[in-house]
Motif scaffolding. Sequence first.
Motif, PDB file in Angstrom:
ATOM      1  N   LEU A  80      11.479  -6.676 -12.986  1.00 36.51           N
ATOM      2  CA  LEU A  80      10.102  -7.014 -12.652  1.00 36.51           C
ATOM      3  C   LEU A  80      10.115  -6.589 -11.055  1.00 36.51           C
ATOM      4  O   LEU A  80       8.822  -6.216 -10.642  1.00 36.51           O
ATOM      5  N   ILE A  81      10.997  -6.809 -10.264  1.00 38.03           N
ATOM      6  CA  ILE A  81      11.127  -6.510  -8.926  1.00 38.03           C
ATOM      7  C   ILE A  81      10.734  -4.708  -8.878  1.00 38.03           C
ATOM      8  O   ILE A  81      10.090  -4.548  -7.994  1.00 38.03           O
ATOM      9  N   VAL A  82      11.696  -4.249  -9.696  1.00 39.75           N
ATOM     10  CA  VAL A  82      11.542  -2.852  -9.411  1.00 39.75           C
ATOM     11  C   VAL A  82      10.240  -2.467  -9.873  1.00 39.75           C
ATOM     12  O   VAL A  82       9.450  -1.390  -9.214  1.00 39.75           O
ATOM     13  N   LEU A  83       9.540  -2.997 -11.003  1.00 40.86           N
ATOM     14  CA  LEU A  83       8.103  -2.617 -11.400  1.00 40.86           C
ATOM     15  C   LEU A  83       7.020  -2.789 -10.357  1.00 40.86           C
ATOM     16  O   LEU A  83       6.281  -2.121 -10.129  1.00 40.86           O
ATOM     17  N   ALA A  84       7.143  -3.987  -9.546  1.00 43.68           N
ATOM     18  CA  ALA A  84       6.304  -4.402  -8.819  1.00 43.68           C
ATOM     19  C   ALA A  84       6.296  -3.390  -7.690  1.00 43.68           C
ATOM     20  O   ALA A  84       5.451  -3.039  -6.931  1.00 43.68           O
ATOM     21  N   GLY A  85       7.737  -3.121  -7.279  1.00 42.99           N
ATOM     22  CA  GLY A  85       7.798  -2.103  -6.363  1.00 42.99           C
ATOM     23  C   GLY A  85       7.215  -0.803  -6.490  1.00 42.99           C
ATOM     24  O   GLY A  85       6.769  -0.300  -5.635  1.00 42.99           O
ATOM     25  N   ALA A  86       7.241  -0.334  -7.762  1.00 41.98           N
ATOM     26  CA  ALA A  86       6.811   0.986  -8.142  1.00 41.98           C
ATOM     27  C   ALA A  86       5.317   1.013  -8.005  1.00 41.98           C
ATOM     28  O   ALA A  86       4.537   1.796  -7.735  1.00 41.98           O
ATOM     29  N   ALA A  87       4.807  -0.206  -8.366  1.00 42.46           N
ATOM     30  CA  ALA A  87       3.229  -0.325  -8.125  1.00 42.46           C
ATOM     31  C   ALA A  87       2.647  -0.405  -6.928  1.00 42.46           C
ATOM     32  O   ALA A  87       1.474  -0.183  -6.974  1.00 42.46           O
ATOM     33  N   THR A  88       3.474  -0.634  -5.789  1.00 41.02           N
ATOM     34  CA  THR A  88       3.050  -0.463  -4.557  1.00 41.02           C
ATOM     35  C   THR A  88       2.223   0.631  -4.079  1.00 41.02           C
ATOM     36  O   THR A  88       0.985   0.265  -3.505  1.00 41.02           O
ATOM     37  N   PRO A  89       2.409   1.686  -4.359  1.00 46.45           N
ATOM     38  CA  PRO A  89       1.495   2.924  -4.072  1.00 46.45           C
ATOM     39  C   PRO A  89       0.290   2.820  -4.710  1.00 46.45           C
ATOM     40  O   PRO A  89      -0.813   3.133  -4.092  1.00 46.45           O
ATOM     41  N   LEU A  90       0.173   2.098  -5.956  1.00 45.01           N
ATOM     42  CA  LEU A  90      -1.146   2.255  -6.467  1.00 45.01           C
ATOM     43  C   LEU A  90      -2.146   1.084  -5.730  1.00 45.01           C
ATOM     44  O   LEU A  90      -3.176   1.198  -6.052  1.00 45.01           O
ATOM     45  N   VAL A  91      -1.627   0.118  -4.893  1.00 42.52           N
ATOM     46  CA  VAL A  91      -2.531  -0.820  -4.219  1.00 42.52           C
ATOM     47  C   VAL A  91      -2.826   0.175  -2.798  1.00 42.52           C
ATOM     48  O   VAL A  91      -4.030  -0.049  -2.748  1.00 42.52           O
ATOM     49  N   ALA A  92      -1.696   0.854  -2.269  1.00 45.86           N
ATOM     50  CA  ALA A  92      -1.890   1.359  -1.024  1.00 45.86           C
ATOM     51  C   ALA A  92      -3.118   2.585  -1.135  1.00 45.86           C
ATOM     52  O   ALA A  92      -3.748   2.924  -0.387  1.00 45.86           O
ATOM     53  N   PHE A  93      -2.871   3.271  -2.206  1.00 45.02           N
ATOM     54  CA  PHE A  93      -3.414   4.598  -2.383  1.00 45.02           C
ATOM     55  C   PHE A  93      -5.306   4.487  -2.322  1.00 45.02           C
ATOM     56  O   PHE A  93      -5.672   5.236  -1.447  1.00 45.02           O
ATOM     57  N   ALA A 108      -1.592   9.951  -0.725  1.00 44.14           N
ATOM     58  CA  ALA A 108      -0.569   9.858  -1.699  1.00 44.14           C
ATOM     59  C   ALA A 108       0.866   9.897  -0.824  1.00 44.14           C
ATOM     60  O   ALA A 108       1.732   8.853  -1.310  1.00 44.14           O
ATOM     61  N   SER A 109       0.704  10.695  -0.096  1.00 39.99           N
ATOM     62  CA  SER A 109       2.010  10.728   0.795  1.00 39.99           C
ATOM     63  C   SER A 109       2.194   9.619   1.377  1.00 39.99           C
ATOM     64  O   SER A 109       3.228   8.813   1.580  1.00 39.99           O
ATOM     65  N   ILE A 110       1.288   8.900   2.246  1.00 37.88           N
ATOM     66  CA  ILE A 110       1.505   7.482   2.934  1.00 37.88           C
ATOM     67  C   ILE A 110       1.756   6.373   1.753  1.00 37.88           C
ATOM     68  O   ILE A 110       2.666   5.699   2.223  1.00 37.88           O
ATOM     69  N   ALA A 111       0.745   6.310   0.930  1.00 39.49           N
ATOM     70  CA  ALA A 111       1.362   5.223  -0.385  1.00 39.49           C
ATOM     71  C   ALA A 111       2.684   5.327  -0.557  1.00 39.49           C
ATOM     72  O   ALA A 111       3.248   4.344  -0.900  1.00 39.49           O
ATOM     73  N   ALA A 112       3.296   6.499  -0.834  1.00 40.50           N
ATOM     74  CA  ALA A 112       4.571   6.657  -1.176  1.00 40.50           C
ATOM     75  C   ALA A 112       5.614   6.269  -0.232  1.00 40.50           C
ATOM     76  O   ALA A 112       6.661   5.567  -0.385  1.00 40.50           O
ATOM     77  N   HIS A 113       5.530   6.353   1.056  1.00 39.79           N
ATOM     78  CA  HIS A 113       6.261   6.003   2.067  1.00 39.79           C
ATOM     79  C   HIS A 113       6.284   4.460   2.053  1.00 39.79           C
ATOM     80  O   HIS A 113       7.308   3.796   2.321  1.00 39.79           O
ATOM     81  N   TYR A 114       5.085   3.797   1.894  1.00 39.19           N
ATOM     82  CA  TYR A 114       5.135   2.415   1.838  1.00 39.19           C
ATOM     83  C   TYR A 114       5.541   1.872   0.647  1.00 39.19           C
ATOM     84  O   TYR A 114       5.769   0.509   0.574  1.00 39.19           O
TER      85      TYR A 114
END
Lengths: 331, 97
Positions: A80-93, A108-114
């Motif tokens: 769950l923790i990793v899935l939520a982390g992977a979804a972070t760029p989808l919020v930032a993008f 996309a690049s900034i979203a990946a950094h965050y």
Amino acid sequence: MLPRPRGVEAGWRRGKSVTFEPVVLFFLLGLAGGLMKTDTKLPGALYDTLSIFLLLAIGLKGGVELAKQPVGSVLFNGLLIVLAGAATPLVAFPVLRKLGRLSRPDAASIAAHYGSVSVVTFSVGVTFLSRAQLDYEGFMIVFLVLLEMPALVIGVLLARYGVGEVRWGKLLHEVLLGKSIFLLSGGLIIGYIAGPGGIKPLDLLYFDLFKGVLALFLLEMGLVASSRLADLKTYGPFLVGFAVIMPLVLGAGGAVMGWALGLSVGSTVLLSTLYASASYIAAPAAMRIAVPEANPALSIGASLGVTFPFNIFIGIPVYHWMAETIHRIGG
Amino acid sequence: MAARTQKLITVVCESMLEADLTREIVSLGAAGYTVIDARGLGSHGMRSGAWGKEGNIQLEILCDEPVGQKIIDHLKRNYDKDYGLLIFSSDVERHSA
């Protein structure tokens, strides 16, 4: 749940930040040195050595903790923790695209950094916890390893969706066999095999000296950040605002998640710190390879120039407060 | 031995490109290359080299003209747009074997 040290609670009740971690002052020293154009400069080879040390030390620390505690139910929580982390760029993008009107590769690049994580921010979090006398579970370091990569892959997919190809082989090699994941996992495995007793002879170097080395590293980060501050004007207020608000939102998400999964207060602080931190070592290298048309000055400027100092000075104490509050209210 | 005229191709670029570029120039026919850490000011701003991620390298290749042209064409086609390389070449006299 772990017992909370009374002194710390009392300090917070009095409104004093007893948990201020002086090691972060070295970042200010570096920043000042850079801005005043002193001739302070750490040789590149020392920078590399320090980063190898930090990665190994953090990995060993996690491995020793893992050896002490049963891993048990971590697997499901970890997913769950990793899935939520992977979804972070989808919020930032979408925020970067719609509100910031940034180009697709830049957003996309900034979203990946965050979405990815910062080992040094995590290290400052660990020192903060030891000063606050809060324990954390050893598997948090496993998440540091696991959270670094997925967001980078999501970021590349966001940049490339429907446009252009991705050199996956190269990207995955860079991400999976990059220095940080390699050394963190290596340290973790060695620490786990050795256990607390076996690692004793190495304590002096890897654990006792940890804070001193972190101080030197922060000095260097301050020097580097000082050369980025001049670019702040060109980022515009949007990106600066994003670099402050995004970590707070993600940190709050981490606090809720940590509490919901039954993590201790200390681990919840670290989970918030991981979600809130932005990568400025692994992500720039990976993005430069996979999304070369993105402007690296934007993403590194935001993550290193704004989010990193924000997190170590303000963010981590705030995440501590969030973790304490949600555990107190939620029980 | 008489001196032989060859091309010296010099490429200044981000240090993270080192592994790719060196592999590719060898596959294009270069017999060897020299890599030097570099710093300086250019159209992409100041590259201080103070930080690992900010380092530049200077890549030097000594080769015959046809190979040199292949290398230059390859670099311009694949890297120039996104990485902004600085590429220049000159005729040199090679005295050693």
